[in-house]
Write an enzyme that holds these catalytic residues in place. Structure first.
Site, PDB file in Angstrom:
ATOM      1  N   HIS A 155       0.837  -1.214   0.000  1.00 18.98           N
ATOM      2  CA  HIS A 155       0.000   0.000   0.000  1.00 18.98           C
ATOM      3  C   HIS A 155       0.863   1.253   0.000  1.00 18.98           C
ATOM      4  CE1 HIS A 155      -3.374  -2.655   1.253  1.00 18.98           C
ATOM      5  NE2 HIS A 155      -2.409  -3.259   1.926  1.00 18.98           N
ATOM      6  N   SER A 276      15.511  21.154 -16.289  1.00 22.33           N
ATOM      7  CA  SER A 276      14.305  21.938 -16.528  1.00 22.33           C
ATOM      8  C   SER A 276      14.682  23.203 -17.285  1.00 22.33           C
ATOM      9  CB  SER A 276      13.669  22.311 -15.191  1.00 22.33           C
ATOM     10  OG  SER A 276      12.857  23.454 -15.327  1.00 22.33           O
ATOM     11  N   LYS A 282      16.596  21.548 -11.084  1.00 19.60           N
ATOM     12  CA  LYS A 282      15.931  20.277 -11.363  1.00 19.60           C
ATOM     13  C   LYS A 282      16.818  19.245 -12.047  1.00 19.60           C
ATOM     14  CE  LYS A 282      12.175  19.136 -10.960  1.00 19.60           C
ATOM     15  NZ  LYS A 282      10.942  19.454 -11.671  1.00 19.60           N
ATOM     16  N   GLU A 289      10.630   8.048 -16.866  1.00 13.24           N
ATOM     17  CA  GLU A 289       9.231   8.465 -17.057  1.00 13.24           C
ATOM     18  C   GLU A 289       8.704   8.015 -18.415  1.00 13.24           C
ATOM     19  OE1 GLU A 289       8.412  12.689 -15.405  1.00 13.24           O
ATOM     20  OE2 GLU A 289      10.542  12.563 -15.852  1.00 13.24           O
TER      21      GLU A 289
END
Ligand code: ARG
Length: 457
Positions: A155, A276, A282, A289
């Site tokens: 979970h 970024s 970043k 991804e």
């Protein structure tokens, strides 16, 4: 002039021509189309449809066309619809009317199914090898992290300590089943459709078993209608790709999550991350991804072909031309994913100190505390209740389990003795799970040895 122009009085509308043409995407089938045609010419010669000289002329012509395709000098013509008619027309241009004998007893319906099955068999081999390389990268990381504990989650809540290697090996076994799925799909695709003709079987006494051997197929399709109307070899490949894409997506999702400041379990190498355009600080895990994201189109491709095939009457229908782009896309995407994943995995830095530290936090060994009581005779359900109260007491006092004194433990059960402290260490928790398939170092070493054997084969 179309190869089928005889029956027609009017020219094809340019819009219809553009709409029906598949050349833009099926041209990648050309190597298989040539190989299939060479074998078909030999089969026609064996039954006397072509004389030896004619067969030689056609064979020589096909070889020359193959050379043009290899050199990039082949002139493609979209008005010739597809790769099959492009190659046939070019053959006729080169060798003259005898080239027009090649299509005797054959149809594009059995021809395209042949090309596609050959393409698929090759793709299966490449994908399987790329999956193996990905497994190898995971096995290498598992081997070097055999002593690194981390929190296991259910979970997405801290659950029990596990070894990092155990987590990595889970993916090796998933990918092992994926490889088997691709191999299985390749074996079922290994059936020759050629000789089915348009739908009813060719009217020339072709020895299809010999033709199958000639083209490296295990057998000839036993039903001509089935041979030209089946696309389940495509669907099975797409299903295997979707499932594997899902596994790879979960792997990438783990790494993306672990790379957050909140987890901080992993850092991506600069070479496999991006920045970024606005936020200078970043470092984004783009590669991971996109591995995760591409699973979406792999699913879409499967759904597209399943839906296209649903309700099609036997045998061939032009709808089936729509199978190619999804198939090619899934092959390309999977190869792209599997091309970047092994080096990305190899270059990850695991923040093992942080993992080790986190492994024991948040009452991760509470189950071991309950098991301790069970080993002293308490029924598990009661032990669960006792430990639940210990956890609540510790939470209220703002202390971790290991900070409790023996006198505090004994407030909840007099089965607790001084050795309870050792029983709830991360190491003890791991060691207790020596069951086959468990996360104890010994069991993981065995799993690693098994994984190595699998990945080598
Ligand atoms: N381009 C077609 C396809 O991909 C080849 C088979 C065409 N057959 C036909 N009778 N139109 O399915």
């Amino acid at each position: 002039m179309k190869p089928w122009g005889g029956r027609f009085r009017e020219r094809t509308d340019a819009r219809a021509e553009r709409f029906t043409a598949s050349l833009a995407f099926d041209r990648r089938l050309w190597p298989y189309d040539i190989t299939g045609s060479l074998a078909w010419a030999r089969a026609l010669a064996r039954v006397g449809v072509l004389s030896d000289a004619e067969c030689q002329a056609i064979t020589g012509g096909l070889e020359a066309v193959r050379q043009e395709l290899l050199d990039g000098t082949f002139a493609f013509h979209a008005e010739l619809e597809d790769i099959h008619m492009n190659i046939e027309q070019r053959l006729i241009e080169r060798v003259g009317p005898v080239g027009g004998k090649l299509h005797t007893g054959r149809s594009r319906n059995d021809q395209v199914a042949l090309d596609e099955r050959m393409y698929l068999k090759d793709s299966v081999e490449r994908v399987e090898e790329a999956l193996r390389a990905t497994q190898e990268a995971l096995v290498a990381r598992a081997a070097e992290t055999l002593d690194v504990p981390m929190p296991g989650y259910t979970h997405l809540q801290r659950a029990q300590p596990i070894l990092l290697a155990h987590h990595l090996l889970a993916y090796v076994f998933m990918l092992e089943r994926d490889r088997a799925r691709f191999r299985d799909c390749g074996a079922r695709a290994d059936v020759l459709p050629l000789g089915a003709g348009a739908l009813a079987g060719t009217a020339f006494p072709i020895d299809r078993a010999a033709l199958a051997r000639d083209l490296g197929f295990a057998a000839a399709a036993p039903n001509s209608l089935d041979a030209v109307s089946d696309r389940v070899y495509v669907i099975e490949f797409l299903a295997a790709a979707a499932i594997s894409g899902m596994h790879l997506s979960r792997l990438a999702a783990d790494q993306t999550l672990w790379a957050t400041a909140e987890f901080g379990f992993v850092e991506f190498a600069d070479a496999f991350a991006t920045g970024s355009s606005i936020m200078p600080q970043k470092k984004n895990p783009d590669v991971a991804e996109l591995v995760r994201g591409k699973s979406g189109r792999l699913y879409g491709n499967l759904l597209a072909v399943l839906t296209t095939m649903k309700g099609l009457p036997l045998a061939y229908n032009s709808d089936m031309q729509e199978d190619k782009e999804p198939l090619f896309d899934s092959v390309d995407q999977l190869e792209a994913i599997l091309g970047v994943l092994p080096p990305m995995l190899a270059s990850l830095s695991f923040r093992t100190e942080r993992m080790r530290q986190a492994a024991g936090e948040h009452f991760a060994t509470a189950t071991d505390l309950a098991d301790y009581l069970v080993r002293r005779g308490l029924p598990f359900r009661q032990a669960h209740e006792v430990v639940g109260r210990v956890v609540r007491y510790a939470l209220e006092g703002g202390k971790p389990l290991e900070a409790l004194g023996i006198d505090e433990f004994r407030r909840f059960s007099d089965l607790f003795e001084a050795d309870v402290k050792a029983a709830i260490s991360v190491d003890a928790s791991l060691r207790a799970r020596g069951v086959a398939g468990g996360t104890a170092p010994e069991a993981v070493r065995e799993a690693l040895a098994l994984a190595r054997r699998l990945v080598r084969s």
